[in-house]
Design a protein around this motif. Structure first.
Motif, PDB file in Angstrom:
ATOM      1  N   ILE A 148      -3.012  -0.517 -14.818  1.00 12.71           N
ATOM      2  CA  ILE A 148      -1.841   0.054 -14.154  1.00 12.71           C
ATOM      3  C   ILE A 148      -0.910  -1.066 -13.730  1.00 12.71           C
ATOM      4  O   ILE A 148       0.312  -0.962 -13.827  1.00 12.71           O
ATOM      5  CB  ILE A 148      -2.261   0.857 -12.914  1.00 12.71           C
ATOM      6  CG1 ILE A 148      -3.453   1.749 -13.214  1.00 12.71           C
ATOM      7  CG2 ILE A 148      -1.088   1.653 -12.373  1.00 12.71           C
ATOM      8  CD1 ILE A 148      -3.199   2.764 -14.259  1.00 12.71           C
ATOM      9  N   ASP A 197      -5.232  -1.186 -10.420  1.00 14.83           N
ATOM     10  CA  ASP A 197      -6.078  -1.700 -11.496  1.00 14.83           C
ATOM     11  C   ASP A 197      -5.243  -2.470 -12.499  1.00 14.83           C
ATOM     12  O   ASP A 197      -4.051  -2.229 -12.634  1.00 14.83           O
ATOM     13  CB  ASP A 197      -6.750  -0.524 -12.203  1.00 14.83           C
ATOM     14  CG  ASP A 197      -7.883   0.006 -11.385  1.00 14.83           C
ATOM     15  OD1 ASP A 197      -8.739  -0.798 -10.982  1.00 14.83           O
ATOM     16  OD2 ASP A 197      -7.908   1.219 -11.114  1.00 14.83           O
ATOM     17  N   ASP A 227       0.845  -1.181   0.000  1.00 14.87           N
ATOM     18  CA  ASP A 227       0.000   0.000   0.000  1.00 14.87           C
ATOM     19  C   ASP A 227       0.887   1.239   0.000  1.00 14.87           C
ATOM     20  O   ASP A 227       1.300   1.729   1.029  1.00 14.87           O
ATOM     21  CB  ASP A 227      -0.899  -0.031   1.236  1.00 14.87           C
ATOM     22  CG  ASP A 227      -1.851   1.151   1.270  1.00 14.87           C
ATOM     23  OD1 ASP A 227      -1.760   2.006   0.374  1.00 14.87           O
ATOM     24  OD2 ASP A 227      -2.667   1.205   2.197  1.00 14.87           O
ATOM     25  N   HIS A 249      -0.188  12.160  -1.587  1.00 16.22           N
ATOM     26  CA  HIS A 249      -1.620  12.149  -1.885  1.00 16.22           C
ATOM     27  C   HIS A 249      -1.916  12.835  -3.205  1.00 16.22           C
ATOM     28  O   HIS A 249      -3.001  12.685  -3.746  1.00 16.22           O
ATOM     29  CB  HIS A 249      -2.393  12.823  -0.763  1.00 16.22           C
ATOM     30  CG  HIS A 249      -2.211  14.311  -0.737  1.00 16.22           C
ATOM     31  ND1 HIS A 249      -1.191  14.919  -0.066  1.00 16.22           N
ATOM     32  CD2 HIS A 249      -2.928  15.296  -1.322  1.00 16.22           C
ATOM     33  CE1 HIS A 249      -1.283  16.226  -0.238  1.00 16.22           C
ATOM     34  NE2 HIS A 249      -2.319  16.486  -0.990  1.00 16.22           N
ATOM     35  N   SER A 278      -1.284   9.660  -8.271  1.00 18.42           N
ATOM     36  CA  SER A 278      -2.230   8.565  -8.417  1.00 18.42           C
ATOM     37  C   SER A 278      -1.602   7.277  -7.881  1.00 18.42           C
ATOM     38  O   SER A 278      -0.405   7.217  -7.600  1.00 18.42           O
ATOM     39  CB  SER A 278      -2.569   8.385  -9.884  1.00 18.42           C
ATOM     40  OG  SER A 278      -1.400   7.981 -10.558  1.00 18.42           O
ATOM     41  N   GLY A 279      -2.433   6.261  -7.720  1.00 17.28           N
ATOM     42  CA  GLY A 279      -1.966   5.009  -7.154  1.00 17.28           C
ATOM     43  C   GLY A 279      -0.772   4.419  -7.898  1.00 17.28           C
ATOM     44  O   GLY A 279       0.200   3.986  -7.277  1.00 17.28           O
ATOM     45  N   GLY A 280      -0.833   4.443  -9.211  1.00 15.67           N
ATOM     46  CA  GLY A 280       0.256   3.888 -10.001  1.00 15.67           C
ATOM     47  C   GLY A 280       1.542   4.670  -9.799  1.00 15.67           C
ATOM     48  O   GLY A 280       2.625   4.107  -9.664  1.00 15.67           O
ATOM     49  N   MET A 281       1.379   5.995  -9.765  1.00 11.12           N
ATOM     50  CA  MET A 281       2.539   6.866  -9.566  1.00 11.12           C
ATOM     51  C   MET A 281       3.199   6.585  -8.228  1.00 11.12           C
ATOM     52  O   MET A 281       4.419   6.511  -8.114  1.00 11.12           O
ATOM     53  CB  MET A 281       2.106   8.340  -9.574  1.00 11.12           C
ATOM     54  CG  MET A 281       1.631   8.818 -10.908  1.00 11.12           C
ATOM     55  SD  MET A 281       3.021   8.926 -12.029  1.00 11.12           S
ATOM     56  CE  MET A 281       2.198   9.621 -13.433  1.00 11.12           C
TER      57      MET A 281
END
Ligand SMILES: Nc1ncnc2c1ncn2[C@@H]1O[C@H](COP(=O)(O)OP(=O)(O)OP(=O)(O)O)[C@@H](O)[C@H]1O
Ligand SMILES: Nc1ncnc2c1ncn2[C@@H]1O[C@H](COP(=O)(O)OP(=O)(O)OP(=O)(O)O)[C@@H](O)[C@H]1O
Ligand SMILES: [Mg+2]
Ligand SMILES: [Mg+2]
Lengths: 333, 510, 324, 287, 341
Positions: free
Chosen positions: A190, A187, A99, A154, A157-160
């Motif tokens: 990604i 996802d 995470d 924050h 993005s999640g991938g970044m």
């Protein structure tokens, strides 16, 4: 491809929990070779993270008991003191956590977090470290590295964020990178980007990667070798093709069968494994998988079967006492 | 420690310099003789301004101050004051009769332009009795009265009679309270409401510059803090010392405890409109255990009220009145039973500060013991005042209160307490509603003007006895002192005056 | 036989956030029909609005605009007792096996709740139904006396399913019911759901981001992107070849268990744009490899292409209906 | 609350084990029990009249017939200490109950309802919180006659928003939980959802906070009596006794120390219990 | 930036509502100042008629004879013009009074806050790092006890020990009376610099130590608890594990990762705690005769001086509001996550 980087012998990890002592890792022997991607697969609670975290003592604490040996460069990391471990962590062995949002400090710019990794092990000026950090961010495929370096986690993005984690992991060109479910929260679109990145970096830097995952598709995609864990033990290990396409252990087979696959025809019922994984404190005296195993017989409950080579390649090991016709159980590839 | 026998203002006045800090009850930073805010503020007025006459509290006779001398006409109606010459105000102007007229006019005339809103004029009564006040020349002031008033000279020494620079009055108008200019030993330096008033020694004081450089009146409200700051030396002296600390302070060498005169009355007012039966009121008076009050509420700093309302330090004190305040529980019980008042509820109200709540608890016990049912109510002083003066207040039947003698004369004590139209006779006790009360106004006026001291004392005693016997609206509790304590280094302080909340620090040194 | 619509969504819209500046338009004017007896699989990336759409359909999240029809009746603003009993026909199975059961209540009470509240069952009548249900989902009736923490994730998910089925709903939204489960357990639950759909003739909106799971349970597939439905197709048609470039990329990204992992991957650049600030024109144009100028300015409509599938694209990968 | 005691299973067993583990907490529970007992039956056990003045003022500790001596009015200090427990505990418990009912009620509704209802309710709470509690209590209490009633209303009102905030946060968290959605889907009405689904799940942290509030309320009650705005003499009350005894700080310190220490011990014990409850009931504590 | 503006824009609204509440609350206080005034001024010679007349005159002068609504109207109007009216007792300008007292209270509470935060942070971090050891237990126990200590008890204790027995520290006031101080800003430290009078500083500090420490101690106990909990929470966060993975030393982890992140919940609590500090200052200032707003307020209440009570309550509420706005802004500065908008 043959030099052994990390040699794990009889590793045990136990935690004090209200119910007693939980054997998260119950004796694991494993070796990691230079430049390979070793996938560690298994269901939740099977001890994958506990195993990998104990390699660099990240789960040390008053309620954790780690035993066995982890040999790295001639040193036993299990016996090593905190100080010695600190010089190994991040420099020789780095970890990419699952995470990324939680694993990154929310109040620090990501560039600084990468730079901190560099400066912890190399005394270079801050400015230089920052530049190097931006370079790393570019290398992990972040579009505008200078700008991203100034961002807070924050804002990405999640991938970044996962790429930033990887950049941190690779900052000091470690010999070993432990990637603990690096793509589980992402996802698929990604995920495939990140997996490709890992593969490329591994090729470029020659880093050995321990890839922890429960997604067999991911294993098929990137792994060189695979170790399957169940209830704190490795039940099968071998090359990717051996394990995935010629599985020996009923658990591996069941696992492979129960994956709903996008390729191939839709089936009316998925061949599921009955029951649920063993996570409690109490462990049966014999094979831990026996209660769920479709082929189990009396002998399975007697003693824990040893991990040994039975069919196929010399390095294809499994922990099952059954002697049976492999063909009957073959998975359709 | 205890004050040595002879430690007075009479000692030599060598300049010592330094700052003397007095703890006061409060300050609104308004120092105006025509506007009352707190005792502390008026202590500042006392220091800044002086009047035509002066009472040192060493004797009870008014002495000359800004008036060098005076003559009184045979009909006792015309007073001619010769003013002291060569006296200067803090602002440098010279003291003349014009200043006297301007200052006293603020007391006499409620239309005076320099009066602030809500002003109180303590000498208003003199104004009502005045035919004229004139200044034939710069050094003479003539006052002509309507009716004779033997207390005039004494009352002119009161705070209300203080002379302010006319120039300053003209300059500041109603704001004079923030910029008071007088001829006193200390001049105003600064003041902050709720905190302190700072005064500085006045070089040109006509009796010579005071020994200390600076006098600070510092508000300290918490009783234990008063004790602590006396002990720690943060406070030089105060008359607001809690009674309970006296014994301890007497035993401490770092402070001096003075044997202050027992000059104020502590009493229990009875509302005759609610407690209508005279015998019940008498029973209440008889029930009170005054000795317990002296030891437990005043810790010895009080005496039995043998002179009824006249405290022992005053000329009209007459110990033969002691029986008016005797304690006889059996008789009290009998009276209550006879009146059929056994089990009756009486409400007792007291302020929540100082000795009041303690006295209330002691008295409540006494009254319970004679068969009454007592409801006690301790309220903060502001609420207390409001209830006291509100004619339709339903909260109280009995009220504990006190009266200080601001100048030492019987008229200021029994005169104001027994007067039917006064606050005590009207709002508080409802004395004015009783038959025959009206006569007391004339009787008291006549008594105060009896020239012969012995005859006057006898007349006051008669009035007191009759008032108590026939009406019993006021039960005396004790005559008590305001205990003055100072740091051991403080010398030559007029502690007797301070015990009457008057502040004469021109001789004090630290 | 012509299928009868059970749920019809018209221009359904859900927005979040207070002031105008940052309104997240989670669901943007969605038109969707779910037919009696079918299972519609809803797929898309995280944050694209799948859950919101599912929740709005059963009105646990109130839509900001548009209509919801259930068996022809407009339930968008229905209130009171009528709504409560109607809504018992519409149930949900949740993703999180831990957060979806009140830890302080007994399993039997949890499952009986909708029977008592919405169906007016007596406690004893409910008890029977509950026992049957617990048997059906494979937990056994003695599970009713226990509390959620005594069960594993997969078992809890079975409890959640039992609860959803208690009021005998006609329509169930299953919001990623298996994504928190391990593969071996996942297969069990998928099997259970398939059985129930078949035995009870349930209609289901099955939300998932896992195409593999959807493939095994759904009859039709709807693909969502940034609050919009961009493609609807029959299951086999979709897996044979998506009509929308996004669907195509999605499908090709799924890692597969095959000998030759190096099959062609369509790598999407970038990630899902901010739903509060969607790109103009076609919302997918920022990541589309077939992008043309028109895509940047003009938003495509959801059009019907061959085989009755619908796609929201200017240049669908399947020829438009009639243009063959 | 009964939900808490009836909850069976691991969690409670675990919680119960924890509850007894910390010796300080055990002592604290005993202390509070002792105080409550004292307030309830203590007055029946001491024979001396706490309001009876006698001539034996300021007798020292251990004086004949007066184990704790007498106060300045000759009243038995032991009797006053025992009787003095009542008003403080009464005010503390009642005002905490008021704060709990107001705070939890409003907070829970706000947190569950969300939207405009929440906005309005929370602004109301913010307003009350915009005043330092002490100021608010002084304003409220001095607007009435001092006494138990005004103290309870004043302290209760002032402490309610604090509990309300927590209640709102907890209720909002619960309201977002899927099981609440499921209950709504199952046709359960809002009031029942609040009582059956939301309240039991916020009871743990809430209870701990309420016990903490109890200590704060006791502190305020003593403080206000100390300022003269609380219980009125001659009724014995620890706060007033401290104030009245302060005169004798140097000569008879026990008149201050005894009631002050009793108050302090009660407040401290409540805090420790609150801590303990929090540790025991906080779900994070289970890890 | 928008968030900052939004926070600031809310302040006037809060103030309006606050003033209304204060206005209403004050009018609920029993008793009217007028009779008190009249009675205070009346010597024993005054008659009942005098007092009734005086009372009416005073009421008219104070505007208390007007309807509540019109009183409210002029009250609001005055507030807008920063005119808080004048004291019933002698007409001191309230704005001026607040100018005199507010800086003193700010000095006191800020000093107390600093002391409390220093002590609380140190002990809290220590307890968290030594979790489960006797140090932890001792710190928590002492913290809880000190948190429970009533201010008056502490204050009186401090006075007796340090003022009377040891005579180390002065026990009343803000500066020695013997000292000439002509306030410019009325913040002593600032004035000492502006007026180049370094000799002011030590006496000032000397007077500040006891009351500030009194206030601080009970709060420090509270902060200790919060800090401990917060640090423990952060120590369990994933990014701390990341920091360990980097090979950072425990002290570097504490400094660079734990402290800042655990300060977030502490900061919010501080804002609220400032309120209890202000409440405590009411008592502490009385005990130490410290010339602050709390003292002013208590006097005002005891004298029924509405404008003073009103002004002081408003000032306290304003201070509290501003501190909370400041805390919010600080929070924004510390937590980049909130800056997204
Ligand atoms: N710090 C800890 N204290 C107590 N128990 C722990 C701790 N860490 C892990 N465990 C337990 O050890 C077992 C193995 O955990 P581990 O995290 O290694 O599993 P995993 O294979 O990584 O699972 P997942 O796929 O969910 O990450 C689990 O039962 C877990 O609950
Ligand atoms: N209650 C809410 N308040 C504000 N925004 C919300 C809320 N619920 C969802 N959103 C936002 O709406 C968008 C769609 O969310 P939704 O949960 O429907 O996505 P999803 O497709 O279900 O994603 P996932 O696969 O992660 O579950 C997201 O940007 C999300 O942040
Ligand atoms: Mg793991
Ligand atoms: Mg979702």
């Amino acid at each position: 491809m043959t030099e052994t980087l990390l040699e794990i012998r009889g590793l045990t990890v136990e935690f004090d929990v209200p119910a007693g002592r939980l054997p998260a890792v119950a004796g694991v022997d494993l070796s990691l070779r230079r430049g390979e991607i070793l996938a560690l697969v298994g269901e939740s609670g099977s001890g994958k993270s506990a195993l990998s975290m104990s390699l660099v003592g990240l789960n040390r604490g008053p309620h954790a008991h780690i035993g066995g040996e982890v040999l790295f460069g001639g040193h036993d990391l299990v016996a090593a003191g905190e100080k010695e471990l600190r010089s190994v962590r991040g420099k020789d062995i780095a970890v990419v956590f699952q995470d990324a949002l939680a694993a990154l400090n929310p109040t620090q710019r990501v560039g600084d977090q990468v730079a901190e990794m560099i400066r912890t092990h190399r005394k270079i000026p801050k400015k230089q470290a920052r530049e190097r950090a931006a370079g790393l961010l570019g290398e992990v495929g972040i579009g505008n590295p200078a700008q991203a370096a100034r961002a807070y986690p924050h804002q990405l993005s999640g991938g970044m964020r996962q790429r930033v984690m990887i950049a941190i992991g690779l900052a000091n060109d470690p010999a070993v990178l432990i990637a603990d479910e690096p793509t589980t929260a992402l996802d698929v679109t990604i995920q495939s980007q990140v997996l490709r990145l890992l593969k490329r970096l591994q090729a470029d830097h020659g880093t050995a990667i321990v890839l922890i995952t429960h997604d067999l598709g991911v294993v098929a995609e990137v792994a060189d070798r695979v170790a399957v864990m169940y209830a704190g033990r490795i039940v099968e290990s071998g090359t990717r093709d051996e394990v995935l396409f010629h599985p020996q252990h009923p658990y591996t087979m069941g696992l492979l069968n129960s994956v709903p696959r996008v390729d191939g025809p839709a089936v009316a019922r998925l061949p599921a494994i009955a029951g649920s994984p063993l996570t409690g404190v109490a462990r049966p005296p014999g094979c831990a998988f026996a209660p769920r195993c479709a082929f189990a017989h009396a002998a399975c409950g007697d003693a824990i079967p040893p991990l040994m080579q039975r069919y196929g390649g010399s390095a294809h090991l499994d922990r099952c006492v059954l002697d049976r016709s492999r063909d009957a159980l073959e998975v359709t590839a | 420690g205890v004050a040595a026998e002879k430690d007075d203002a009479s000692g030599g006045t060598t300049r010592s310099g330094g700052t003397l800090t007095l703890a006061i009850d409060g300050t609104s930073a308004i120092n105006d003789p025509a506007f009352y805010t707190t005792l502390g503020d008026w202590m500042a007025v006392d220091c800044i301004c002086r009047g035509l006459t002066f009472i040192s509290f060493e004797t009870n006779e008014p002495a000359a101050d800004l008036a060098e001398s005076w003559t009184v006409s045979d009909d006792q109606l015309t007073y001619t004051f010769k003013l002291r010459q060569g006296v200067t105000f803090h602002d440098g102007t010279t003291f003349t009769s014009a200043d006297v007229l301007a200052s006293l006019n603020r007391q006499f005339d409620d239309k005076d332009k320099t009066l602030p809103e809500g002003s109180s004029r303590p000498l208003k009564g003199i104004g009502d009795n005045l035919t004229s006040i004139t200044a034939p020349d710069a050094n003479t002031v003539v006052m002509v009265l309507k009716k004779p008033d033997r207390t005039l000279l004494g009352r002119l020494s009161d705070i209300g009679g203080r002379i302010i620079s006319k120039a300053a009055l003209t300059k500041y108008g109603a704001d004079i309270g923030k910029n008071l200019v007088g001829t006193g030993p200390f001049k105003f330096a600064s003041a902050t409401s709720g905190q302190s008033v700072t005064l500085e020694a006045f070089d040109g004081f006509h009796k010579g510059k005071p020994p200390i450089d600076r006098l600070v009146l510092q508000q300290v409200t918490d009783p234990s803090t008063i004790v602590s700051s006396l002990l720690s030396g943060d406070i030089s002296a105060t008359q607001f010392t809690p009674y309970s600390a006296l014994d301890q302070l007497k035993g401490d060498k770092s402070v001096t405890v003075y044997d202050t005169p027992k000059s104020f009355d502590a009493f229990l007012m009875m509302d005759v409109r609610r407690i209508t039966d005279l015998n019940v009121r008498k029973a209440i008076n008889l029930a009170i255990d005054r000795q317990a009050l002296i030891t437990q509420a005043f810790f010895g700093a009080a005496v039995l009220p043998d002179g009824y309302t006249i405290p022992p330090n005053q000329d009209a004190y007459d110990a033969t009145l002691a029986d008016l305040s005797k304690t006889d529980v059996a008789e009290a019980k009998r009276l209550i039973a006879a009146a059929g008042a056994t089990g009756r509820t009486v409400r007792l109200m007291a302020a929540s500060d100082s000795w009041h709540p303690k006295a209330a608890q002691l008295i409540a016990q006494n009254l319970t013991d004679i068969g009454l049912k007592v409801e006690t109510d301790s309220v903060d002083p502001a609420t207390y005042f409001n209830r006291l003066l509100s004619p339709d207040d339903k909260f109280h039947d009995l009220m504990i209160w006190e009266r200080n003698g601001y100048y030492p004369d019987a008229d200021d004590m029994i005169g104001s307490l027994a007067k039917p139209s006064g606050v005590y006779g009207d709002f508080i006790s409802g004395f004015t509603t009783l038959d025959g009360s009206a006569a007391y106004a004339d009787m008291l006026f006549e008594a105060k003007n009896i020239a012969d001291a012995t005859a006057r004392k006898a007349r006051y005693s008669e009035i007191a006895r009759e008032w108590a016997d026939k009406y019993m609206t006021l039960s005396m509790l004790v005559c008590a002192s305001n205990p003055v304590v100072s740091g051991a280094k403080v010398k030559n302080m007029n502690w007797k005056a301070l015990g009457n909340h008057r502040c004469y620090m021109e001789t004090a040194s630290v | 036989m012509k299928p009868t619509p059970l749920i019809e969504l018209e221009k359904l819209r859900v927005e979040f956030g207070g002031s105008a500046g940052r309104r997240v338009r989670a669901v943007r004017d969605v038109d969707l029909t779910i037919y009696e007896g079918e299972t519609l699989g809803l797929v898309g990336e995280s944050g694209c609005g799948k859950s919101t759409l599912g929740r709005a359909t059963v009105r646990v999240t109130e839509p900001t605009g548009g209509r919801i029809r259930y068996r022809g009746a407009d339930i968008t603003t229905m209130r009171g007792t009528l709504f409560r009993s109607t809504r018992a026909d519409l149930q949900m199975v949740f993703q999180d096996p831990f957060g979806s059961l009140n830890p302080r209540r007994k399993i039997a009470d949890i499952v009986a709740e909708p029977l008592l509240r919405a169906r007016g069952f007596s406690a004893s009548a409910a008890r029977e139904v509950v026992d049957d249900l617990l048997d059906q989902v494979g937990l056994g009736r003695e599970a009713g006396g226990r509390r959620p923490h005594e069960f594993s994730g997969g078992q809890r998910q079975r409890i959640g399913i039992a609860r959803a089925l208690a009021p005998s709903p006609r329509f169930v939204v299953a919001d990623e019911p298996v994504s928190a489960l391990d593969v071996s357990i996942q297969a069990q639950v998928i099997n259970l759901l398939s059985d129930l759909i078949r035995d009870r003739g349930l209609t289901m909106l099955f939300i998932s981001h896992d195409l593999g799971v959807v493939k095994h349970i759904a009859d039709r597939i709807a693909v969502m992107y940034l609050g919009e439905i961009i493609e609807i197709a029959a299951r086999d048609d979709f897996f044979a070849g998506p009509a929308h470039p996004y669907g195509e990329a999605l499908l090709s990204s799924v890692p597969t268990l095959s000998f030759s992992p190096s099959r062609e991957r369509i790598e999407l650049s970038g990630e899902l744009p901010d739903p509060a600030d969607p790109p103009p024109g076609c919302t997918f144009h920022t990541r589309c490899r077939y992008v043309v100028d028109k895509c940047r300015t003009e938003a495509p409509l959801l059009r019907t292409v061959a085989d009755g599938r619908q796609v929201r694209c200017h240049l669908p990968l399947i020829p438009l209906k009639g243009s063959e | 609350m009964s939900e808490l005691t009836t909850t069976s299973g691991l969690r409670t067993a675990f919680a119960a084990r924890r509850l007894g583990r910390d010796p300080i907490a055990v002592v604290s529970w005993l202390v509070v029990a002792l105080f409550v007992l004292t307030a309830l039956i203590g007055p029946l056990l001491v024979s001396a009249d706490p309001t009876r003045n006698t001539a034996d003022a300021l007798l020292p500790l251990g004086a004949a017939g007066h184990p704790l001596g007498t106060d300045d009015l000759g009243r038995d200090e032991l009797a006053r200490m025992v009787h003095g427990a009542r008003p403080l505990l009464l005010v503390a418990f009642l005002s905490t109950a008021l704060a709990a009912v107001l705070g939890i009620g409003v907070g829970m509704i706000a947190g569950y309802a969300g939207g405009k209802v929440e906005w309005v309710l929370m602004r109301l709470m913010d307003l009350a919180l915009a005043f330092p509690s002490m100021l608010l209590i002084i304003l409220i209490v001095s607007a009435w006659n001092p006494g138990v009633g005004s103290l309870v209303v004043g302290i209760g009102t002032a402490l309610a928003p604090g509990l309300g905030r927590l209640a709102r946060a907890l209720a909002a968290r619960e309201a977002g939980r899927d099981y609440v959605l499921a209950a709504r889907l199952g046709g359960t009405r809002a009031p029942r959802i609040l009582v059956q689904e939301v309240l039991p799940n916020m009871a743990g942290p809430m209870l701990a906070q309420v016990v903490m509030t109890l200590s704060v309320a006791a502190g305020f009650a003593a403080g206000l009596s100390y300022l003269g705005l609380g219980i009125q003499p001659p009724t014995p009350d620890w706060g007033y006794m401290v104030q009245a005894g302060q005169e004798f700080l140097y000569t008879a310190p026990r008149l201050v120390v005894l009631p002050a220490a009793a108050t302090l011990i009660f407040v401290v014990a409540c805090n420790f219990i609150g801590d303990d409850l929090r540790d025991a009931l906080d779900p994070r504590g289970d890890r | 930036m928008r968030l900052v503006l939004k926070r600031l824009a809310a302040v006037p609204v809060v103030l309006l509502v606050l003033s209304t509440m204060v206005f209403a609350a004050i009018r609920l206080l029993p008793g009217s100042p007028a009779t008190g005034l009249a009675a205070g001024g009346a010597s024993g010679q005054a008659t009942a008629a005098d007092i009734t007349a005086d009372t009416e005159k005073i009421n008219a002068a104070l505007g208390l004879d007007k309807s509540l609504l019109s009183q409210y109207g002029s009250f609001l109007n005055d507030i807008v013009h920063l005119d808080l009216g004048s004291s019933f007792y002698g007409g001191n300008d309230i704005t001026g009074l607040l100018g005199d007292t507010l800086p003193a209270t700010i000095e006191l509470t800020v000093a107390a806050m600093l002391i409390a935060v220093l002590i609380g942070m140190f002990t809290g971090v220590l307890a968290a790092l030594r979790r489960g050891t006797w140090i932890d237990t001792a710190t928590r126990t002492i913290g809880t006890v000190s948190f429970s200590l009533p201010w008056f008890a502490l204050g009186v204790l401090g006075i007796v020990v340090f003022g009377v027995w040891l005579r180390w520290l002065p026990v009343i006031g803000r500066l020695p009376n013997a000292l000439d101080y002509h306030p410019l800003t009325n913040f002593v430290l600032l004035d000492a610099i502006l007026q180049d009078r370094p000799e002011l500083i030590w006496p000032w500090l000397e007077h500040l130590i006891l009351p500030a420490t009194t206030l601080a101690l009970s709060m420090a106990g509270f902060i200790t608890r919060i800090v401990r909990a917060s640090v423990l929470e952060v120590l369990g966060d994933d990014f701390v594990r990341t920091a360990r993975m980097k090979g950072l030393s425990p002290s570097a982890i504490l400094r660079r990762h734990v402290l800042r992140n655990s300060s977030l919940p502490i900061v919010t609590v501080l804002g609220l705690q400032f309120g209890s500090l202000l409440g405590g200052s009411v008592i502490t200032e009385t005990v130490f005769s410290y010339p602050g707003v709390g003292n002013l307020l208590v006097n005002g209440i005891l004298q029924r001086d509405y404008p003073i009570v009103q002004g002081a309550a408003l000032a306290i509420a304003l201070l509290f509001t501003l501190v909370n706005v400041f805390v919010d802004l600080l929070y924004l500065a510390l937590d980049p996550r909130l800056r997204k908008a």
